[in-house]
Design a protein around this motif. Structure first.
Motif, mmCIF file in Angstrom:
data_model
loop_
_atom_site.group_PDB
_atom_site.id
_atom_site.type_symbol
_atom_site.label_atom_id
_atom_site.label_comp_id
_atom_site.label_asym_id
_atom_site.label_seq_id
_atom_site.Cartn_x
_atom_site.Cartn_y
_atom_site.Cartn_z
ATOM 1 N N ALA A 74 -2.356 -2.284 -2.542
ATOM 2 C CA ALA A 74 -3.409 -3.049 -2.679
ATOM 3 C C ALA A 74 -3.153 -4.555 -3.652
ATOM 4 O O ALA A 74 -3.915 -5.305 -2.593
ATOM 5 C CB ALA A 74 -4.710 -2.376 -3.429
ATOM 6 N N ILE A 75 -2.302 -4.375 -4.468
ATOM 7 C CA ILE A 75 -1.907 -5.604 -5.078
ATOM 8 C C ILE A 75 -1.369 -6.554 -4.244
ATOM 9 O O ILE A 75 -1.355 -7.782 -4.199
ATOM 10 C CB ILE A 75 -1.332 -5.550 -6.278
ATOM 11 N N THR A 76 -0.222 -5.817 -3.479
ATOM 12 C CA THR A 76 0.484 -6.551 -2.706
ATOM 13 C C THR A 76 -0.125 -7.142 -1.348
ATOM 14 O O THR A 76 -0.001 -8.231 -1.078
ATOM 15 C CB THR A 76 1.573 -5.882 -1.938
ATOM 16 N N ALA A 77 -1.257 -6.525 -0.973
ATOM 17 C CA ALA A 77 -1.996 -6.994 0.119
ATOM 18 C C ALA A 77 -2.754 -8.224 -0.248
ATOM 19 O O ALA A 77 -3.011 -9.213 0.522
ATOM 20 C CB ALA A 77 -3.093 -5.929 0.698
ATOM 21 N N LEU A 78 -3.352 -8.201 -1.581
ATOM 22 C CA LEU A 78 -4.157 -9.247 -2.178
ATOM 23 C C LEU A 78 -3.001 -10.462 -2.524
ATOM 24 O O LEU A 78 -3.630 -11.707 -2.044
ATOM 25 C CB LEU A 78 -4.607 -8.979 -3.578
ATOM 26 N N ALA A 79 -1.879 -10.325 -2.480
ATOM 27 C CA ALA A 79 -1.017 -11.397 -2.769
ATOM 28 C C ALA A 79 -0.856 -11.987 -1.290
ATOM 29 O O ALA A 79 -0.834 -13.247 -0.931
ATOM 30 C CB ALA A 79 0.425 -10.996 -3.337
ATOM 31 N N LEU A 80 -0.726 -11.075 -0.300
ATOM 32 C CA LEU A 80 -0.496 -11.744 1.104
ATOM 33 C C LEU A 80 -1.838 -12.337 1.325
ATOM 34 O O LEU A 80 -1.709 -13.615 2.103
ATOM 35 C CB LEU A 80 -0.315 -10.544 2.028
ATOM 36 N N CYS A 81 -3.042 -12.088 0.864
ATOM 37 C CA CYS A 81 -4.086 -12.569 1.360
ATOM 38 C C CYS A 81 -4.051 -13.951 0.727
ATOM 39 O O CYS A 81 -4.591 -15.123 1.200
ATOM 40 C CB CYS A 81 -5.578 -11.759 1.021
#
Length: 255
Positions: free
Chosen positions: A19-26
């Motif tokens: 989820a943290i990685t997805a937030l970084a992508l966003c």
């Protein structure tokens, strides 16, 4: 009648780092959105936020024992977009658009070189013979540091207001130089190679507090100073690794 086993869900410890990685992508993609609207400060902050999140996801994964192959692939994809595509487009829209031919070539080179650096890292992650890694060094500068360095002219332009730093004839060579540093074989410092002496721990904490306060009160000037300080460390890291390599060669020649 055969008894059906209960279906187990995904443990939370495996979900949190992804989820943290997805937030970084966003965050990296949002930087492009702000750049399209000409909000350069917000665009840069989104890329920097992606860098902070990228530094957290791996540590959270190791802390909660949530490492997975899926997470590693997602992290590489996020890095390629947040630190390759996003800075390339931000710098193109900010400066390089005025010289579209050379500007677009440089933007493509930067984005592709970021992907190549990440691909090289993933391809060698299980290779036992890695002289730089075994000595506590990195090969080339990492993608988050590359993104921060590539936007150095933008930092200076924000706090100085000088249009010279927005010139594509200054920005293009600089971005190409940073792209080269990412795919180069230069030995650069990693966190594992930096060790503090016991007698300067207090001074190190004071230094961190000062940098944090400077980021709050004069963010762009501080980011400029951090980038310059990082560039200054490159000759020292190259010299340090050369010394380690000489010691290894001398030890290998002993009977």
């Amino acid at each position: 009648m055969r008894r059906q086993l209960p279906v187990r869900g995904i443990p939370l410890r495996a979900f949190a780092p992804n989820a943290i990685t997805a937030l970084a992508l966003c965050s990296g993609l949002t930087g492009i959105r702000f750049a399209i609207g000409g909000e350069w400060e917000r665009a840069v902050l989104m890329v920097l936020l992606a860098g902070v999140l990228d530094g957290l996801d791996g540590r959270v994964a190791r802390l909660v024992r949530g490492e997975s192959k899926f997470g590693a692939e997602l992290d590489s994809l996020s890095d390629a977009i947040s630190f390759g595509v996003s800075p390339a487009l931000i710098l193109y829209l900010w400066s390089l658009l005025t010289e579209p031919r050379i500007g677009w070539i440089v933007s493509l080179v930067y984005a592709v070189f970021t992907a190549l650096r990440l691909a090289r890292f993933n391809a060698r992650i299980d290779v036992a013979d890695q002289p730089h890694k075994s000595a506590g060094f990195l090969t080339g500068i990492p993608a988050p540091a590359g993104a921060g360095l590539a936007m150095l002219p933008l930092y200076i332009w924000i706090w100085s207001g000088e249009d010279l730093f927005r010139s594509p004839w200054l920005v293009a060579p600089w971005v190409a130089f940073v792209a080269f540093l990412m795919v180069s074989s230069l030995a650069t410092y990693s966190w594992s190679s930096l060790k503090l002496r016991p007698n300067i721990r207090f001074e190190a904490i004071v230094g961190v507090v000062i940098v944090a306060a400077a980021l709050v009160s004069a963010a762009w000037e501080t980011l400029t100073a951090v980038c310059v300080a990082y560039l200054v460390t490159l000759p020292f890291s190259i010299r340090s690794y050369a010394r380690v390599r000489r010691l290894r060669e001398a030890a290998a020649q002993r009977p």
